[in-house]
Design a protein around this motif. Structure first.
Motif, PDB file in Angstrom:
ATOM      1  N   LEU A 214      60.659  48.533 -10.620  1.00  0.00           N
ATOM      2  CA  LEU A 214      60.313  49.769  -9.912  1.00  0.00           C
ATOM      3  C   LEU A 214      60.930  50.987 -10.591  1.00  0.00           C
ATOM      4  O   LEU A 214      60.278  52.027 -10.749  1.00  0.00           O
ATOM      5  CB  LEU A 214      60.799  49.679  -8.466  1.00  0.00           C
ATOM      6  N   ILE A 215      62.176  50.856 -10.995  1.00  0.00           N
ATOM      7  CA  ILE A 215      62.845  51.983 -11.653  1.00  0.00           C
ATOM      8  C   ILE A 215      62.216  52.270 -13.008  1.00  0.00           C
ATOM      9  O   ILE A 215      62.034  53.434 -13.402  1.00  0.00           O
ATOM     10  CB  ILE A 215      64.355  51.702 -11.765  1.00  0.00           C
ATOM     11  N   ASP A 216      61.842  51.223 -13.721  1.00  0.00           N
ATOM     12  CA  ASP A 216      61.184  51.417 -15.015  1.00  0.00           C
ATOM     13  C   ASP A 216      59.853  52.154 -14.833  1.00  0.00           C
ATOM     14  O   ASP A 216      59.499  53.026 -15.636  1.00  0.00           O
ATOM     15  CB  ASP A 216      60.958  50.059 -15.680  1.00  0.00           C
ATOM     16  N   ARG A 217      59.143  51.832 -13.775  1.00  0.00           N
ATOM     17  CA  ARG A 217      57.815  52.424 -13.575  1.00  0.00           C
ATOM     18  C   ARG A 217      57.890  53.839 -13.016  1.00  0.00           C
ATOM     19  O   ARG A 217      57.141  54.726 -13.438  1.00  0.00           O
ATOM     20  CB  ARG A 217      56.998  51.545 -12.634  1.00  0.00           C
ATOM     21  N   TYR A 218      58.803  54.075 -12.059  1.00  0.00           N
ATOM     22  CA  TYR A 218      58.808  55.344 -11.340  1.00  0.00           C
ATOM     23  C   TYR A 218      60.007  56.231 -11.669  1.00  0.00           C
ATOM     24  O   TYR A 218      60.099  57.349 -11.173  1.00  0.00           O
ATOM     25  CB  TYR A 218      58.752  55.093  -9.830  1.00  0.00           C
ATOM     26  N   GLY A 219      60.922  55.740 -12.488  1.00  0.00           N
ATOM     27  CA  GLY A 219      62.015  56.567 -12.981  1.00  0.00           C
ATOM     28  C   GLY A 219      63.258  56.601 -12.116  1.00  0.00           C
ATOM     29  O   GLY A 219      64.307  57.045 -12.567  1.00  0.00           O
ATOM     30  N   GLY A 220      63.172  56.142 -10.878  1.00  0.00           N
ATOM     31  CA  GLY A 220      64.324  56.169  -9.985  1.00  0.00           C
ATOM     32  C   GLY A 220      63.850  56.268  -8.551  1.00  0.00           C
ATOM     33  O   GLY A 220      62.634  56.313  -8.274  1.00  0.00           O
ATOM     34  N   LEU A 221      64.786  56.304  -7.616  1.00  0.00           N
ATOM     35  CA  LEU A 221      64.413  56.309  -6.201  1.00  0.00           C
ATOM     36  C   LEU A 221      63.571  57.517  -5.782  1.00  0.00           C
ATOM     37  O   LEU A 221      62.628  57.367  -5.007  1.00  0.00           O
ATOM     38  CB  LEU A 221      65.668  56.219  -5.333  1.00  0.00           C
ATOM     39  N   PRO A 222      63.869  58.737  -6.255  1.00  0.00           N
ATOM     40  CA  PRO A 222      63.002  59.852  -5.853  1.00  0.00           C
ATOM     41  C   PRO A 222      61.540  59.600  -6.246  1.00  0.00           C
ATOM     42  O   PRO A 222      60.631  59.869  -5.448  1.00  0.00           O
ATOM     43  CB  PRO A 222      63.592  61.046  -6.618  1.00  0.00           C
ATOM     44  N   GLY A 223      61.325  59.069  -7.444  1.00  0.00           N
ATOM     45  CA  GLY A 223      59.961  58.772  -7.879  1.00  0.00           C
ATOM     46  C   GLY A 223      59.329  57.652  -7.082  1.00  0.00           C
ATOM     47  O   GLY A 223      58.129  57.684  -6.775  1.00  0.00           O
ATOM     48  N   ILE A 224      60.138  56.647  -6.737  1.00  0.00           N
ATOM     49  CA  ILE A 224      59.627  55.529  -5.940  1.00  0.00           C
ATOM     50  C   ILE A 224      59.204  56.012  -4.559  1.00  0.00           C
ATOM     51  O   ILE A 224      58.118  55.687  -4.072  1.00  0.00           O
ATOM     52  CB  ILE A 224      60.699  54.423  -5.826  1.00  0.00           C
ATOM     53  N   LEU A 225      60.055  56.807  -3.916  1.00  0.00           N
ATOM     54  CA  LEU A 225      59.739  57.290  -2.574  1.00  0.00           C
ATOM     55  C   LEU A 225      58.550  58.242  -2.586  1.00  0.00           C
ATOM     56  O   LEU A 225      57.722  58.239  -1.660  1.00  0.00           O
ATOM     57  CB  LEU A 225      60.967  57.981  -1.965  1.00  0.00           C
ATOM     58  N   ALA A 226      58.444  59.043  -3.628  1.00  0.00           N
ATOM     59  CA  ALA A 226      57.278  59.932  -3.737  1.00  0.00           C
ATOM     60  C   ALA A 226      55.998  59.120  -3.901  1.00  0.00           C
ATOM     61  O   ALA A 226      54.956  59.451  -3.321  1.00  0.00           O
ATOM     62  CB  ALA A 226      57.456  60.889  -4.913  1.00  0.00           C
ATOM     63  N   ALA A 227      56.082  58.039  -4.690  1.00  0.00           N
ATOM     64  CA  ALA A 227      54.902  57.205  -4.928  1.00  0.00           C
ATOM     65  C   ALA A 227      54.451  56.489  -3.663  1.00  0.00           C
ATOM     66  O   ALA A 227      53.270  56.154  -3.524  1.00  0.00           O
ATOM     67  CB  ALA A 227      55.200  56.200  -6.038  1.00  0.00           C
ATOM     68  N   LEU A 228      55.395  56.232  -2.737  1.00  0.00           N
ATOM     69  CA  LEU A 228      55.009  55.575  -1.485  1.00  0.00           C
ATOM     70  C   LEU A 228      53.990  56.394  -0.703  1.00  0.00           C
ATOM     71  O   LEU A 228      53.184  55.842   0.058  1.00  0.00           O
ATOM     72  CB  LEU A 228      56.244  55.347  -0.610  1.00  0.00           C
ATOM     73  N   ASP A 229      54.052  57.697  -0.869  1.00  0.00           N
ATOM     74  CA  ASP A 229      53.141  58.580  -0.138  1.00  0.00           C
ATOM     75  C   ASP A 229      51.816  58.786  -0.859  1.00  0.00           C
ATOM     76  O   ASP A 229      50.950  59.520  -0.368  1.00  0.00           O
ATOM     77  CB  ASP A 229      53.813  59.934   0.097  1.00  0.00           C
TER      78      ASP A 229
END
Length: 306
Positions: A214-229
């Protein structure tokens, strides 16, 4: 710059807990039977580190607050399982009396030890790692300190998970090889994965491999949480549901895991002495606590440096 000697930043609780469980009490006692296994093991670890790393500076970081209120307020489960019945940290009865002896010996030799109210040793180490001139070598068995590794600032972690004799000298490439994430994303990775030893639950069903991916794909938690939306972000429905259900936890966990780098510390003497600062006091302590061999090994290691 390349041949400059490092500063060793020592996670003192990590080392003396390891020493306590690694050296049998029966093998290290005073004449009247008091255990000094943690003291002896700790001093021997320092002696080996001085011999092998050849530092010119050293600071031992202490836990003045092992479970800071500001972390508990964010995440009540933080280290909750390690709270003793009477409050405070659950520490073996025969270890607690040895910590002041360690501090007395360090003071007699002239090695700085420092803690800060409201902060853990990790936070002291984090602050020193960004304020002390490099190269910096942080010595610990705590995985959270992988986040301090920074090649640009010449900060490495000497990870003692297998002991001081088999320490892992970790730069950013080593962190990536071990966990699949860069060091500066380790706090996000740890929040996702969780850490039972710290009461950090993690996201249910998300282990190390998924967290790294997940971190590799989205760069970190802010990117992961943004992608959830974003309905088009490509999350598998099961994984999306797990992350979505953990939003409240993920909003605070990284702040709990992230090591503070702004602890208010006084100006500290960091230079390692070539000889004990107070030889008479050191001799007295060595005799009283049956530490002659360990004290001599550390003093000899300090004297042998260039």
């Amino acid at each position: 710059m390349a041949d400059q000697q490092p500063i060793l930043l020592i996670d003192a609780p990590s080392l003396y807990f390891r020493a306590y469980f690694g050296v049998p009490e029966s093998a290290a006692r005073t004449d009247d039977g008091q255990p000094v296994n943690a003291v002896r093991g700790f001093l021997d670890m320092l002696a080996q580190l001085v011999r092998t790393r050849r530092p010119d500076r050293m600071v031992c970081a202490l836990d003045h607050d092992w479970r800071p209120a500001w972390r508990v307020e964010l995440l009540p489960s933080y280290k909750a399982h390690r709270v003793a019945a009477e409050g405070g940290e659950e520490v073996p009865d025969t270890l607690s009396p040895q910590v002041p002896v360690i501090l007395d010996v360090l003071a007699a030799i002239g090695i700085t030890a420092v803690g800060a109210t409201g902060y853990e040793a990790d936070d002291v180490l984090g602050t020193l790692s960004v304020t002390q001139p490099g190269p910096v070598e942080v010595v610990s068995g705590d995985r959270d300190l992988f986040q301090l590794v920074d090649d640009d600032r010449r900060v490495r972690l000497l990870y003692i998970g297998r002991g001081v004799a088999k320490l892992d000298d970790c730069d950013d490439a080593a962190v990536r090889a071990r966990y699949g994430v860069p060091a500066d994303r380790y706090a996000d990775f740890a929040a996702l994965r969780g850490d039972p030893s710290d009461g950090l639950p993690g996201v249910p069903g998300v282990g190390e491999k998924t967290a790294a991916r997940l971190i590799d794909r989205y760069g970190g938690l802010p990117g992961i949480l943004a992608a959830l939306d974003d309905p088009g972000s490509g999350f598998a429905p099961g994984l999306r549901a797990k992350l979505d259900g953990a939003r409240d936890y993920l909003a605070v966990a990284p702040k709990v895991v992230r090591v503070a780098t702004d602890v208010p510390l006084p100006a500290l003497p960091t230079a390692l002495p070539a000889a004990p600062a107070d030889p008479d006091r050191l001799l007295e302590l060595a005799k009283r606590w049956n530490l002659a061999g360990s004290c001599r090994r550390l003093v000899d290691a300090l004297a042998a440096r260039p």
